[in-house]
Design a protein around this motif. Structure first.
Motif, short mmCIF file in Angstrom:
data_model
loop_
_atom_site.label_atom_id
_atom_site.label_comp_id
_atom_site.label_asym_id
_atom_site.label_seq_id
_atom_site.Cartn_x
_atom_site.Cartn_y
_atom_site.Cartn_z
N PRO A 1 60.08 -79.01 60.61
CA PRO A 1 60.80 -79.62 59.48
C PRO A 1 60.02 -79.65 58.17
N VAL A 2 58.70 -79.82 58.23
CA VAL A 2 57.93 -79.87 56.98
C VAL A 2 57.96 -78.52 56.27
N LEU A 3 57.64 -77.46 57.00
CA LEU A 3 57.66 -76.12 56.41
C LEU A 3 59.07 -75.73 56.01
N PHE A 4 60.06 -76.13 56.81
CA PHE A 4 61.45 -75.83 56.47
C PHE A 4 61.83 -76.44 55.14
N CYS A 5 61.50 -77.72 54.94
CA CYS A 5 61.86 -78.40 53.69
C CYS A 5 61.20 -77.72 52.49
N LEU A 6 59.93 -77.37 52.63
CA LEU A 6 59.23 -76.70 51.54
C LEU A 6 59.90 -75.37 51.21
N LEU A 7 60.20 -74.59 52.23
CA LEU A 7 60.84 -73.28 52.01
C LEU A 7 62.25 -73.43 51.47
N TRP A 8 62.97 -74.41 51.97
CA TRP A 8 64.36 -74.60 51.55
C TRP A 8 64.42 -74.90 50.05
N PHE A 9 63.58 -75.83 49.59
CA PHE A 9 63.60 -76.17 48.17
C PHE A 9 63.04 -75.04 47.31
N PHE A 10 62.06 -74.32 47.84
CA PHE A 10 61.50 -73.20 47.08
C PHE A 10 62.52 -72.08 46.92
N SER A 11 63.31 -71.84 47.95
CA SER A 11 64.25 -70.71 47.93
C SER A 11 65.60 -71.06 47.30
N ARG A 12 65.79 -72.32 46.91
CA ARG A 12 67.06 -72.69 46.30
C ARG A 12 67.26 -72.03 44.94
N LYS A 13 66.17 -71.76 44.25
CA LYS A 13 66.26 -71.08 42.97
C LYS A 13 66.01 -69.59 43.17
N PRO A 14 66.56 -68.73 42.33
CA PRO A 14 66.31 -67.29 42.46
C PRO A 14 64.81 -67.00 42.33
N ARG A 15 64.29 -66.25 43.26
CA ARG A 15 62.89 -65.88 43.26
C ARG A 15 62.75 -64.37 43.29
N PRO A 16 61.66 -63.83 42.74
CA PRO A 16 61.46 -62.38 42.81
C PRO A 16 61.27 -61.94 44.26
N ALA A 17 61.59 -60.68 44.53
CA ALA A 17 61.46 -60.14 45.88
C ALA A 17 60.05 -60.36 46.40
N MET A 18 59.95 -60.76 47.66
CA MET A 18 58.70 -60.94 48.36
C MET A 18 58.15 -62.37 48.22
N ALA A 19 58.63 -63.15 47.25
CA ALA A 19 58.07 -64.48 47.00
C ALA A 19 58.34 -65.44 48.15
N VAL A 20 59.57 -65.49 48.65
CA VAL A 20 59.90 -66.41 49.73
C VAL A 20 59.16 -66.03 51.01
N SER A 21 59.07 -64.74 51.28
CA SER A 21 58.31 -64.28 52.45
C SER A 21 56.85 -64.66 52.32
N GLY A 22 56.30 -64.47 51.13
CA GLY A 22 54.91 -64.84 50.89
C GLY A 22 54.68 -66.32 51.04
N PHE A 23 55.61 -67.13 50.56
CA PHE A 23 55.51 -68.58 50.67
C PHE A 23 55.49 -69.00 52.14
N PHE A 24 56.35 -68.38 52.95
CA PHE A 24 56.37 -68.68 54.38
C PHE A 24 55.03 -68.35 55.03
N LEU A 25 54.51 -67.16 54.77
CA LEU A 25 53.25 -66.75 55.38
C LEU A 25 52.12 -67.68 54.96
N MET A 26 52.07 -68.05 53.69
CA MET A 26 51.05 -68.97 53.22
C MET A 26 51.19 -70.34 53.90
N GLY A 27 52.42 -70.87 53.91
CA GLY A 27 52.64 -72.19 54.48
C GLY A 27 52.31 -72.26 55.95
#
Length: 261
Positions: free
Chosen positions: A178-204
């Motif tokens: 749930p912690v990583l999910f919440c962080l990713l969910w709020f991060f991905s709610r806004k348009p992000r450049p390609a690769m950013a959400v994947s990178g955020f997941f790997l970092m988190g």
């Protein structure tokens, strides 16, 4: 300190057919991913594409998870008897192997459906943590992945032991779930450049896994792999964090450049 409850690993028994809690945790994880993908599909993804993507991802998790476990944690047993690779009933799944398996599955899915690789990984990344958290609960029910010895009030006395240990699988279930999910969910709610959400997941995931490994007992047949305190899980998670960081930097520096993969 509390005694680990005696939980039958078999949830449902119908004659010769036994449904284990661990299998249920995987099914719950798949349902969670499906639900999140449905919420995020917009006009870009159809129900049929989501179903196909889940199929490719599931194959990647199962095949990659098992192969990865034998390579990363049971290589000696694999060399002694290559058939151990297929003895899935004996347990043993690796997240890092499963992740690589999913990447391979996504690659073939993207080629088949004429989508970009990171378009797919950015889409599915926010749904993965809830599946990870569910799997960790399955680990706890199986009394797998015991933590290091401790005297904290919430320590658990696992079966066959008399001393308390950190419930490290629950720590991982919370942070990787749930912690990583919440962080990713709020991060991905806004348009992000390609690769950013994947990178955020790997970092988190890399950060949380490295942190929780300090409370998890190292595998008995491996022990610490470096400096007398680094575990195999930390060693495998460090590249995830570094690659994720590189993805994030590249995604924002090259956001105006066309990304192909």
């Amino acid at each position: 300190m509390w005694q680990y409850p005696e939980i039958d690993p078999v949830a449902i028994q119908l004659g010769p057919i036994a449904l284990h809690w661990y299998a249920i945790s995987y099914l719950v994880g798949i349902i969670c991913v499906w639900f999140i993908l449905k919420l995020r599909k917009g006009d870009t993804w159809s129900d049929e594409q989501i179903s196909d993507l889940l199929f490719y991802g599931f194959l990647g998790v199962i095949l990659g998870g098992r192969i990865g476990y034998m390579l990363f944690y049971g290589f000696t047993e694999l060399i002694d008897n290559p058939l151990n690779l297929f003895k899935v009933w004996q347990g043993g799944m690796s997240f890092h192997g499963g992740m690589l398996g999913v990447f391979i599955g996504v690659y073939f899915y993207a080629r088949k459906n004429k989508k970009k690789f990171f378009e797919v990984t950015d889409y599915i990344a926010p749904g993965v943590p809830l599946a990870l958290g569910s799997g960790r609960i399955g680990n706890f029910i199986n009394s797998e992945l015991p933590g290091r010895l401790t005297e904290v009030p919430w320590s658990v006395i696992f079966p066959g032991e008399s001393l308390g240990r950190h419930p490290s699988s629950l720590y991982q279930a919370i942070l990787e779930g749930p912690v990583l999910f919440c962080l990713l969910w709020f991060f991905s709610r806004k348009p992000r450049p390609a690769m950013a959400v994947s990178g955020f997941f790997l970092m988190g995931y890399g950060v949380f896994r490295i942190f929780t490994e300090f409370y998890r007992a190292p595998d008995l047949h491996i022990g610490y792999v470096a400096f007398g305190w680094v575990t195999a899980g930390q060693l495998l998670s460090l590249p995830m964090f570094l690659v994720g960081t590189a993805f994030m930097i590249h995604s924002y520096r090259g956001r105006n450049r066309k990304l192909e993969f």
